[in-house]
Design a protein around this motif. Structure first.
Motif, PDB file in Angstrom:
ATOM      1  N   HIS A  10       0.849  -1.187   0.000  1.00 37.93           N
ATOM      2  CA  HIS A  10       0.000   0.000   0.000  1.00 37.93           C
ATOM      3  C   HIS A  10       0.886   1.238   0.000  1.00 37.93           C
ATOM      4  O   HIS A  10       1.961   1.236   0.613  1.00 37.93           O
ATOM      5  N   LYS A  11       0.405   2.279  -0.690  1.00 32.54           N
ATOM      6  CA  LYS A  11       1.135   3.542  -0.719  1.00 32.54           C
ATOM      7  C   LYS A  11       0.127   4.676  -0.760  1.00 32.54           C
ATOM      8  O   LYS A  11      -0.764   4.692  -1.617  1.00 32.54           O
ATOM      9  N   ILE A  12       0.273   5.604   0.177  1.00 33.76           N
ATOM     10  CA  ILE A  12      -0.535   6.820   0.178  1.00 33.76           C
ATOM     11  C   ILE A  12       0.417   7.977  -0.062  1.00 33.76           C
ATOM     12  O   ILE A  12       1.455   8.088   0.607  1.00 33.76           O
ATOM     13  N   THR A  20       7.548   4.993  -6.370  1.00 33.22           N
ATOM     14  CA  THR A  20       8.190   3.877  -7.076  1.00 33.22           C
ATOM     15  C   THR A  20       7.735   2.575  -6.463  1.00 33.22           C
ATOM     16  O   THR A  20       7.729   2.426  -5.241  1.00 33.22           O
ATOM     17  N   PHE A  21       7.360   1.630  -7.327  1.00 34.78           N
ATOM     18  CA  PHE A  21       6.935   0.304  -6.896  1.00 34.78           C
ATOM     19  C   PHE A  21       7.937  -0.727  -7.415  1.00 34.78           C
ATOM     20  O   PHE A  21       8.507  -0.570  -8.497  1.00 34.78           O
ATOM     21  N   ARG A  22       8.052  -1.822  -6.663  1.00 34.98           N
ATOM     22  CA  ARG A  22       8.971  -2.877  -7.072  1.00 34.98           C
ATOM     23  C   ARG A  22       8.224  -4.176  -7.270  1.00 34.98           C
ATOM     24  O   ARG A  22       7.275  -4.488  -6.549  1.00 34.98           O
ATOM     25  N   CYS A  23       8.674  -4.952  -8.245  1.00 29.97           N
ATOM     26  CA  CYS A  23       8.117  -6.280  -8.493  1.00 29.97           C
ATOM     27  C   CYS A  23       9.256  -7.277  -8.623  1.00 29.97           C
ATOM     28  O   CYS A  23      10.205  -7.053  -9.387  1.00 29.97           O
ATOM     29  N   ASP A  24       9.161  -8.385  -7.893  1.00 33.92           N
ATOM     30  CA  ASP A  24      10.100  -9.496  -8.033  1.00 33.92           C
ATOM     31  C   ASP A  24       9.349 -10.669  -8.650  1.00 33.92           C
ATOM     32  O   ASP A  24       8.455 -11.236  -8.008  1.00 33.92           O
ATOM     33  N   PRO A  25       9.695 -11.056  -9.866  1.00 37.20           N
ATOM     34  CA  PRO A  25       8.960 -12.124 -10.543  1.00 37.20           C
ATOM     35  C   PRO A  25       9.387 -13.505 -10.034  1.00 37.20           C
ATOM     36  O   PRO A  25      10.329 -13.626  -9.246  1.00 37.20           O
ATOM     37  N   GLY A 109      -0.166  -7.179  -5.773  1.00 35.62           N
ATOM     38  CA  GLY A 109      -0.507  -5.811  -6.143  1.00 35.62           C
ATOM     39  C   GLY A 109      -0.013  -4.775  -5.154  1.00 35.62           C
ATOM     40  O   GLY A 109       0.258  -5.072  -3.981  1.00 35.62           O
ATOM     41  N   THR A 110       0.126  -3.552  -5.646  1.00 38.09           N
ATOM     42  CA  THR A 110       0.401  -2.373  -4.814  1.00 38.09           C
ATOM     43  C   THR A 110      -0.768  -1.417  -4.994  1.00 38.09           C
ATOM     44  O   THR A 110      -1.062  -0.991  -6.110  1.00 38.09           O
ATOM     45  N   ARG A 111      -1.434  -1.117  -3.876  1.00 39.85           N
ATOM     46  CA  ARG A 111      -2.575  -0.198  -3.961  1.00 39.85           C
ATOM     47  C   ARG A 111      -2.091   1.216  -3.697  1.00 39.85           C
ATOM     48  O   ARG A 111      -1.534   1.506  -2.638  1.00 39.85           O
ATOM     49  N   LEU A 112      -2.285   2.081  -4.673  1.00 39.54           N
ATOM     50  CA  LEU A 112      -1.851   3.489  -4.573  1.00 39.54           C
ATOM     51  C   LEU A 112      -3.058   4.392  -4.368  1.00 39.54           C
ATOM     52  O   LEU A 112      -4.052   4.286  -5.097  1.00 39.54           O
TER      53      LEU A 112
END
Lengths: 115, 112
Positions: A10-12, A20-25, A109-112
């Protein structure tokens, strides 16, 4: 854990800030995808990488958005000068090409939320 | 256009069968997928079907594909309260793209 991971969850942020968001596959997967999902809608494709090369970008990916996958492993999605309309869930997925099949496995997911 | 269509809501009683329908856009799509999304979570792959198949069964899940009508359905047998979620179909259009095109999602509510 061998699944796709995303951070933060989560990011507010305030309008105008950069995030910036990160994803590790999944480790052996050579393709990585970013999608955006707004409330009540299905995910919409943003961009995808094959190894470190960014091979396709959606028209949704405005010039405020940039994605990288520098070593062909993890990826980052940066949004500059955020707007309230950027509020959404950002989903990352990865896949391994197996013939015609390229099943995508999604992260949490990242909720912005942009205030 | 690129609109994959699904009905928005479905309500069933526990133990009944659920059928979720999807109309996709491109008859040349090679693989079609069903995903499940629980509140606040990512997408969980349920099953997929290759375009040269008419039907695929996987435990409680049955997928039917009608290529002529570009219609895909997911049947869940013996629906349980844990099946309550949003279900998305997705197609993989031809032409060298690797993106998925998702439907709008069907919210399944299972009543105890």
């Amino acid at each position: 854990d061998t699944g796709v991971s995303q951070n933060p969850r989560h990011k507010i942020t305030k309008r105008g800030q950069n995030v910036t968001f990160r994803c590790d596959p999944i480790s052996e997967h050579n393709r990585l995808y970013w999608y955006r999902q707004t409330l009540g809608q299905g995910p919409e494709f943003l961009t995808y990488f094959q190894n470190e090369a960014q091979l396709e970008k959606s028209r949704l990916l405005s010039d405020r958005f940039s994605a990288e996958r520098p070593k062909g492993s993890f990826s980052t999605l940066e949004i500059q000068r955020t707007e309230q309309g950027d509020s959404a869930m950002y989903l990352c997925a990865s896949s391994l090409q197996e013939g015609l099949r390229r099943t995508q496995y999604f992260g949490p997911g990242t909720r912005l939320l942009v205030l | 256009g690129e609109d994959v269509e699904q009905s928005l809501f479905l309500s069933v009683r526990e133990g009944d069968s659920s059928v979720i329908n999807c109309t996709y856009t491109d008859s040349s799509s090679t693989y079609l997928y069903w995903y499940k999304q629980e509140p606040g979570a990512g997408l969980q792959l349920l099953t997929y079907i290759f375009s040269n198949m008419d039907m695929k069964q996987d435990q409680r899940l049955t997928v039917l594909l009608n290529k002529k009508d570009k219609h895909l359905s997911l049947r869940i047998a013996d629906t349980q309260t844990g099946d309550s979620a949003i279900y998305f179909c997705a197609e993989t259009p031809p032409g060298g793209t690797y993106k998925y095109i998702f439907g709008t999602g069907t919210r399944l509510k299972v009543l105890a």
